[in-house]
Motif scaffolding. Structure first.
Motif, PDB file in Angstrom:
ATOM      1  N   GLY A  33      51.146  47.659  46.365  1.00  0.00           N
ATOM      2  CA  GLY A  33      52.392  46.783  45.112  1.00  0.00           C
ATOM      3  C   GLY A  33      51.259  46.313  44.412  1.00  0.00           C
ATOM      4  N   VAL A  34      51.818  45.239  42.712  1.00  0.00           N
ATOM      5  CA  VAL A  34      51.289  45.152  41.886  1.00  0.00           C
ATOM      6  C   VAL A  34      51.027  43.161  42.190  1.00  0.00           C
ATOM      7  CG1 VAL A  34      51.720  43.797  39.570  1.00  0.00           C
ATOM      8  CG2 VAL A  34      52.119  46.619  40.526  1.00  0.00           C
ATOM      9  N   GLU A  35      50.294  42.500  42.773  1.00  0.00           N
ATOM     10  CA  GLU A  35      49.667  41.663  42.771  1.00  0.00           C
ATOM     11  C   GLU A  35      50.191  40.065  41.042  1.00  0.00           C
ATOM     12  OE1 GLU A  35      49.554  40.087  45.914  1.00  0.00           O
ATOM     13  OE2 GLU A  35      49.698  41.772  46.950  1.00  0.00           O
ATOM     14  N   ARG A  36      50.721  39.031  41.665  1.00  0.00           N
ATOM     15  CA  ARG A  36      50.758  37.905  40.633  1.00  0.00           C
ATOM     16  C   ARG A  36      49.269  37.884  40.447  1.00  0.00           C
ATOM     17  NH1 ARG A  36      52.725  33.260  45.095  1.00  0.00           N
ATOM     18  NH2 ARG A  36      54.070  35.053  45.309  1.00  0.00           N
ATOM     19  N   SER A  37      48.891  37.410  38.745  1.00  0.00           N
ATOM     20  CA  SER A  37      47.477  37.066  38.134  1.00  0.00           C
ATOM     21  C   SER A  37      47.058  36.020  38.937  1.00  0.00           C
ATOM     22  CB  SER A  37      47.970  37.152  36.923  1.00  0.00           C
ATOM     23  OG  SER A  37      48.802  35.855  35.938  1.00  0.00           O
ATOM     24  N   ASN A  38      45.735  36.212  38.472  1.00  0.00           N
ATOM     25  CA  ASN A  38      44.845  34.904  39.283  1.00  0.00           C
ATOM     26  C   ASN A  38      45.287  33.537  38.715  1.00  0.00           C
ATOM     27  OD1 ASN A  38      43.241  36.233  40.299  1.00  0.00           O
ATOM     28  ND2 ASN A  38      41.528  36.681  39.629  1.00  0.00           N
ATOM     29  N   ASP A  39      45.760  33.907  37.100  1.00  0.00           N
ATOM     30  CA  ASP A  39      46.760  32.011  36.393  1.00  0.00           C
ATOM     31  C   ASP A  39      47.846  31.967  37.193  1.00  0.00           C
ATOM     32  OD1 ASP A  39      44.380  33.118  34.491  1.00  0.00           O
ATOM     33  OD2 ASP A  39      45.291  33.369  33.311  1.00  0.00           O
ATOM     34  N   VAL A  40      48.428  32.865  37.788  1.00  0.00           N
ATOM     35  CA  VAL A  40      49.569  32.326  38.105  1.00  0.00           C
ATOM     36  C   VAL A  40      48.828  31.538  39.561  1.00  0.00           C
ATOM     37  CG1 VAL A  40      51.960  33.012  39.500  1.00  0.00           C
ATOM     38  CG2 VAL A  40      51.160  33.925  37.218  1.00  0.00           C
ATOM     39  N   ARG A  41      48.452  32.322  40.470  1.00  0.00           N
ATOM     40  CA  ARG A  41      47.967  32.473  41.797  1.00  0.00           C
ATOM     41  C   ARG A  41      46.993  30.045  41.794  1.00  0.00           C
ATOM     42  NH1 ARG A  41      47.298  35.611  45.796  1.00  0.00           N
ATOM     43  NH2 ARG A  41      47.543  37.539  45.036  1.00  0.00           N
ATOM     44  N   LYS A  42      46.180  30.338  40.161  1.00  0.00           N
ATOM     45  CA  LYS A  42      45.734  28.644  39.617  1.00  0.00           C
ATOM     46  C   LYS A  42      46.923  27.716  39.775  1.00  0.00           C
ATOM     47  CE  LYS A  42      41.910  30.858  38.286  1.00  0.00           C
ATOM     48  NZ  LYS A  42      40.746  31.475  37.205  1.00  0.00           N
ATOM     49  N   ALA A  43      47.677  28.112  38.973  1.00  0.00           N
ATOM     50  CA  ALA A  43      48.897  27.244  38.475  1.00  0.00           C
ATOM     51  C   ALA A  43      49.992  26.870  39.951  1.00  0.00           C
ATOM     52  CB  ALA A  43      50.308  28.346  37.767  1.00  0.00           C
ATOM     53  N   LEU A  44      49.464  27.744  40.770  1.00  0.00           N
ATOM     54  CA  LEU A  44      50.421  27.445  42.051  1.00  0.00           C
ATOM     55  C   LEU A  44      49.479  26.357  42.697  1.00  0.00           C
ATOM     56  CD1 LEU A  44      52.636  30.457  42.539  1.00  0.00           C
ATOM     57  CD2 LEU A  44      53.503  28.514  41.893  1.00  0.00           C
ATOM     58  N   ALA A  45      48.674  26.198  42.462  1.00  0.00           N
ATOM     59  CA  ALA A  45      47.695  25.781  43.809  1.00  0.00           C
ATOM     60  C   ALA A  45      46.755  24.363  43.515  1.00  0.00           C
ATOM     61  CB  ALA A  45      46.429  27.029  44.022  1.00  0.00           C
ATOM     62  N   ILE A  57      66.791  45.479  41.039  1.00  0.00           N
ATOM     63  CA  ILE A  57      66.951  44.557  39.938  1.00  0.00           C
ATOM     64  C   ILE A  57      66.123  43.692  39.877  1.00  0.00           C
ATOM     65  CG2 ILE A  57      68.716  43.389  41.730  1.00  0.00           C
ATOM     66  CD1 ILE A  57      70.390  42.898  39.046  1.00  0.00           C
ATOM     67  N   HIS A  58      65.332  43.041  38.812  1.00  0.00           N
ATOM     68  CA  HIS A  58      64.325  42.824  38.310  1.00  0.00           C
ATOM     69  C   HIS A  58      64.588  41.877  37.266  1.00  0.00           C
ATOM     70  CE1 HIS A  58      60.355  42.008  40.468  1.00  0.00           C
ATOM     71  NE2 HIS A  58      59.983  41.317  40.019  1.00  0.00           N
ATOM     72  N   GLY A  59      63.439  40.365  37.101  1.00  0.00           N
ATOM     73  CA  GLY A  59      63.394  40.236  35.798  1.00  0.00           C
ATOM     74  C   GLY A  59      62.650  40.559  34.692  1.00  0.00           C
ATOM     75  N   ALA A  60      62.928  40.961  33.830  1.00  0.00           N
ATOM     76  CA  ALA A  60      61.697  41.535  32.644  1.00  0.00           C
ATOM     77  C   ALA A  60      60.374  40.997  33.014  1.00  0.00           C
ATOM     78  CB  ALA A  60      62.318  42.242  32.160  1.00  0.00           C
ATOM     79  N   ASP A  61      60.659  39.508  32.750  1.00  0.00           N
ATOM     80  CA  ASP A  61      59.505  38.832  32.655  1.00  0.00           C
ATOM     81  C   ASP A  61      59.242  38.282  33.498  1.00  0.00           C
ATOM     82  OD1 ASP A  61      60.328  39.432  29.914  1.00  0.00           O
ATOM     83  OD2 ASP A  61      60.475  37.090  29.125  1.00  0.00           O
ATOM     84  N   ASP A  62      59.264  38.713  35.158  1.00  0.00           N
ATOM     85  CA  ASP A  62      59.285  37.992  35.896  1.00  0.00           C
ATOM     86  C   ASP A  62      57.626  38.053  36.678  1.00  0.00           C
ATOM     87  OD1 ASP A  62      58.592  37.082  38.436  1.00  0.00           O
ATOM     88  OD2 ASP A  62      60.111  38.495  39.785  1.00  0.00           O
ATOM     89  N   LEU A  63      56.949  36.445  36.159  1.00  0.00           N
ATOM     90  CA  LEU A  63      55.449  36.505  36.714  1.00  0.00           C
ATOM     91  C   LEU A  63      55.230  36.968  37.810  1.00  0.00           C
ATOM     92  CD1 LEU A  63      53.947  34.916  33.570  1.00  0.00           C
ATOM     93  CD2 LEU A  63      54.120  37.376  33.680  1.00  0.00           C
ATOM     94  N   LEU A  64      55.709  36.063  38.728  1.00  0.00           N
ATOM     95  CA  LEU A  64      55.810  35.313  40.286  1.00  0.00           C
ATOM     96  C   LEU A  64      56.195  36.749  41.053  1.00  0.00           C
ATOM     97  CD1 LEU A  64      55.525  32.505  42.102  1.00  0.00           C
ATOM     98  CD2 LEU A  64      57.649  33.282  42.064  1.00  0.00           C
ATOM     99  N   ASN A  99      56.251  46.154  40.302  1.00  0.00           N
ATOM    100  CA  ASN A  99      57.465  46.298  41.009  1.00  0.00           C
ATOM    101  C   ASN A  99      58.409  47.213  41.286  1.00  0.00           C
ATOM    102  OD1 ASN A  99      54.475  45.653  43.282  1.00  0.00           O
ATOM    103  ND2 ASN A  99      54.858  43.201  42.013  1.00  0.00           N
ATOM    104  N   ALA A 100      58.769  46.327  40.244  1.00  0.00           N
ATOM    105  CA  ALA A 100      60.783  47.455  40.027  1.00  0.00           C
ATOM    106  C   ALA A 100      60.849  48.663  40.443  1.00  0.00           C
ATOM    107  CB  ALA A 100      61.307  46.705  39.236  1.00  0.00           C
ATOM    108  N   PRO A 101      59.672  49.072  39.277  1.00  0.00           N
ATOM    109  CA  PRO A 101      59.865  50.718  39.144  1.00  0.00           C
ATOM    110  C   PRO A 101      59.334  51.332  40.388  1.00  0.00           C
ATOM    111  CG  PRO A 101      58.693  49.834  37.146  1.00  0.00           C
ATOM    112  CD  PRO A 101      58.878  48.570  37.785  1.00  0.00           C
ATOM    113  N   LEU A 102      58.393  50.327  41.187  1.00  0.00           N
ATOM    114  CA  LEU A 102      57.331  51.388  42.002  1.00  0.00           C
ATOM    115  C   LEU A 102      58.235  51.358  42.956  1.00  0.00           C
ATOM    116  CD1 LEU A 102      54.247  49.063  42.273  1.00  0.00           C
ATOM    117  CD2 LEU A 102      54.820  51.087  41.817  1.00  0.00           C
ATOM    118  N   LEU A 103      59.212  50.206  43.275  1.00  0.00           N
ATOM    119  CA  LEU A 103      61.057  50.469  44.805  1.00  0.00           C
ATOM    120  C   LEU A 103      61.569  51.215  44.092  1.00  0.00           C
ATOM    121  CD1 LEU A 103      61.249  46.467  45.139  1.00  0.00           C
ATOM    122  CD2 LEU A 103      60.218  48.650  46.760  1.00  0.00           C
ATOM    123  N   ALA A 104      61.765  51.498  43.372  1.00  0.00           N
ATOM    124  CA  ALA A 104      63.018  52.550  42.698  1.00  0.00           C
ATOM    125  C   ALA A 104      62.743  54.119  42.459  1.00  0.00           C
ATOM    126  CB  ALA A 104      63.227  52.432  40.939  1.00  0.00           C
TER     127      ALA A 104
END
Length: 263
Positions: free
Chosen positions: A126-138, A205-212, A217-222
């Motif tokens: 799986g493709v994980e969210r970035s460290n910037d996103v993790r920091k923003a949520l924490a 189905i996935h939002g193209a600008d989803d960073l969360l 991950n979408a094409p990996l699943l498909a």
């Protein structure tokens, strides 16, 4: 409130609305059935909708014990059994998509068609969210962390015209232990080896600008699920199903209506 009882004695609250063939709607991590409040009626012209409160949320029991996406899938089976539903379409978003993967792979005869929204196979693939996103949520200030989550869910333009309340930010009534167990269940999910076993017709189905939950991950699943179809919604973030409901809802309904039936 109506409940089903699982094999380990946990009471799971469920909500059935509408008429027609059932569509199971599975919410994101640490959320209850209200995740779907803004859009579930969009499916009622063609389907009844079945939601549930995961263990640890809503009106379900909240045991202080390990949770997993496999366990959540078994809870869905308990609800289907309670209602006498042998087979249903399943639409899971975010962690609900992880639960739906487990459900479709482990109980193929219970899933007629599958929709996986804004989700991931988990594990090392799986493709994980970035460290910037993790920091923003924490962030230590709850208001700042909440605003960061809102901006990962929705575009600024949508937030300007939709001040809330927002039902996708977590169940406010969850005890701390349940939040920890939900986070662990989502983090431990790894369905990579199971995905080729999914026999149900599948829409990813996935939002193209989803960073969360990164859109990569979408094409990996498909690619991993036999015959799966992929749809990316331009400009959409994690809560694509709500903000872009006018596009996403019909896409899902069209897929469910035209998906070939498999034994």
């Amino acid at each position: 409130m109506t409940h089903a009882t699982t094999t380990d004695g946990v009471r799971i609250a469920y909500q059935l609305q509408g008429q027609g063939a059932p569509l199971v709607l599975l919410a994101g991590q640490a959320n209850n059935h209200h995740w779907w409040d803004q859009v579930r009626a969009d499916f009622h012209p063609a389907r009844s909708t079945l939601t549930l409160d995961y263990r640890g949320t809503g009106d379900s029991d909240k045991p202080d014990a390990p949770y997993s996406t496999e366990l959540f899938a078994e809870d869905v089976i308990a609800v289907l059994d309670r209602l006498g539903i042998d087979r249903a379409d399943v639409y899971g978003t975010s962690m609900g998509g992880r639960v739906a993967q487990q459900l479709a792979a482990r109980h193929p005869h219970r899933v007629a068609a599958l929709v996986l929204g804004c989700t991931s196979p988990g594990g090392p693939h799986g493709v994980e969210r970035s460290n910037d996103v993790r920091k923003a949520l924490a962030q230590p200030r709850p208001e700042a962390a909440r605003q960061a989550l809102l901006e990962l869910m929705y575009t600024p333009r949508w937030l300007d015209s939709h001040p809330g309340p927002h039902h996708t930010l977590g169940d406010p009534g969850m005890p701390a232990h349940a939040r920890r167990h939900h986070l662990a269940a989502s983090n431990r999910h790894d369905a990579w080896e199971l995905l080729p076993d999914i026999a149900a017709p599948t829409l990813v189905i996935h939002g193209a600008d989803d960073l969360l939950n990164p859109a990569a991950n979408a094409p990996l699943l498909a690619d991993r699920i036999p015959g799966a179809r992929l749809e990316l919604i331009p400009q959409a973030r994690h809560a694509y199903f709500e903000e872009f409901r006018a596009l996403a809802g019909p896409l899902v309904l069209d897929f469910l209506t035209t998906a070939p039936s498999r034994p």
